[in-house]
Design an enzyme around this catalytic site. Structure first.
Site, mmCIF file in Angstrom:
data_model
loop_
_atom_site.group_PDB
_atom_site.id
_atom_site.type_symbol
_atom_site.label_atom_id
_atom_site.label_comp_id
_atom_site.label_asym_id
_atom_site.label_seq_id
_atom_site.Cartn_x
_atom_site.Cartn_y
_atom_site.Cartn_z
ATOM 1 N N GLU A 54 0.852 -1.194 0.247
ATOM 2 C CA GLU A 54 0.026 0.295 -0.112
ATOM 3 C C GLU A 54 0.835 1.283 0.064
ATOM 4 O O GLU A 54 0.441 2.086 -0.741
ATOM 5 C CB GLU A 54 -0.958 -0.049 1.105
ATOM 6 C CG GLU A 54 -1.922 -1.297 1.198
ATOM 7 C CD GLU A 54 -1.400 -2.427 1.915
ATOM 8 O OE1 GLU A 54 -2.143 -3.009 2.680
ATOM 9 O OE2 GLU A 54 -0.277 -2.850 1.889
ATOM 10 N N CYS A 86 -0.542 0.339 7.597
ATOM 11 C CA CYS A 86 -0.807 0.788 6.317
ATOM 12 C C CYS A 86 -2.042 1.565 6.530
ATOM 13 O O CYS A 86 -2.472 2.243 5.765
ATOM 14 C CB CYS A 86 -1.040 -0.536 5.427
ATOM 15 S SG CYS A 86 0.647 -1.061 5.190
#
Length: 364
Positions: A54, A86
């Site tokens: 991500e 994330c």
């Protein structure tokens, strides 16, 4: 399931596969960021300790990630490990929607990532191409849920089911293309496991030579510490990557190997041998998530008997040896067909002149 979600998750899966064999003990993950029907960011987890998928994708997208849709093969993490969560990065970027293939089986995450995103007003969807995404992280999933590594038994045999001649000769049953495939398999597993009889008979290197990849750990199952000190896996620094599993606890015997750099694991005894269940639990605690079991027939038979093999990868060569050859499994006690161990076929493919069959224990 929305067709565009499937389309972009397929791309995320392709990215995730780039990390296979490079991220353990972390999962492989791919991420795609889409805005107004255009991919504006992509990324995958490249190595343990590095940025997650991500973050790589967000770095590519930049400020354009605001109000975008994110496709990721695994639920975004919500805890701090070697890298920050994330979820925090996605929230800070202001994304509109997160589509994940599956929830993270890690107890530290397991739904908490979705909850954090939803509290921030981000829409979440889970389950897009879940089966495919679970397949590429099967070792991570098993380890996270059971503490045990995923075990694949690999062997090469003739069309009539023999792995060696009556004299023990086994080189080479399979063709060159199959041997290349085996080295690819080695490069994607944390460890290779063999029995001491294989070490004594073949003195194998148990490394990755024909493809690019890291050498896995070597595990020798040796109940009575019969491994010769002169074998290749204990020479020239190779011992630093070698584990010998035994039931022998005498320290003076261990020193024959530990002074060369090998590690000794003392296991419980079962029927006069190393308890393979106990060994796998100990290896799991060491963070080993995947094992390629390469021999020999007694060790493989014991593992099958104890239901400790998750996958069978069988190379079948167009050769015949007749009744005097050795079978791949030394396993006694099955006297009727209804007691046979049942498997389910997976992928079947042609590797040069050989056939590679993947099979799995039948689900009950």
């Amino acid at each position: 399931m929305i067709s565009t979600d499937i389309k972009y998750m397929k791309r995320a899966l392709t990215l995730a596969r780039k990390g296979v064999g490079k991220t353990s003990p972390n999962p492989v993950v791919g991420c795609v960021i889409v805005k107004n029907g255009v991919i504006i960011g992509e990324g995958w987890h490249k190595r343990a300790g590095g940025h997650h998928a991500e973050v790589h994708a967000l770095q590519t997208a930049g400020a354009a990630a605001r109000d975008a849709d994110v496709y990721v093969t695994l639920e975004p993490c919500s805890h701090t490990g070697k890298t920050p969560p994330c979820c925090d990065a996605l929230i800070k970027a202001g994304v509109r929607r997160v589509v994940a293939a599956m929830s993270d089986p890690n107890p530290q995450v397991n739904g908490n990532g979705f909850k954090a995103l939803e509290r921030a007003g981000i829409q979440t969807v889970c389950g897009v191409l879940e089966k495919e995404c679970r397949a590429i992280n099967r070792s991570f999933i098993k380890h996270a849920t059971t503490g045990m590594p995923f075990v694949t038994f690999k062997c090469a045999m003739t069309l009539d089911g023999k792995i060696a001649t009556v004299t023990g000769e086994s080189r080479w049953i399979s063709g060159e293309e199959s041997r290349l495939q085996v080295h690819k398999m080695r490069a994607t597993n944390d460890a290779i496991m063999v029995g001491v009889d294989t070490i004594i008979a073949d003195n194998p290197q148990l490394n990755v030579r024909h493809v690019k990849g890291n050498d896995p750990l070597r595990i020798i199952v040796d109940t009575h510490l019969r491994t010769p000190e002169s074998v290749g896996v204990l020479e020239d620094g190779a011992a630093q990557r070698t584990i010998i599993a035994t039931t022998e606890s005498a320290q003076e015997v261990h020193q024959r190997y530990t002074r060369q750099g090998a590690k000794i694991i003392v296991c419980e005894e079962l029927d006069g041998r190393v308890s393979m269940s106990d060994l796998l639990k100990k290896l799991g605690k060491m963070g080993i998530q995947s094992i390629l079991l390469e021999g020999g027939s007694r060790l493989a038979g014991e593992m099958v008997k104890r239901a400790l093999i998750d996958e069978f990868a069988i190379f079948i060569a167009p050769k015949l040896l007749g009744s005097d050859g050795f079978a791949p499994l030394s396993m006694l006690g099955i006297t009727s067909m209804d007691k046979a161990i049942k498997l389910e076929f997976g992928q079947v493919s042609r590797i040069g002149q050989d056939i590679l069959i993947h099979a799995y224990p039948e689900k009950t």
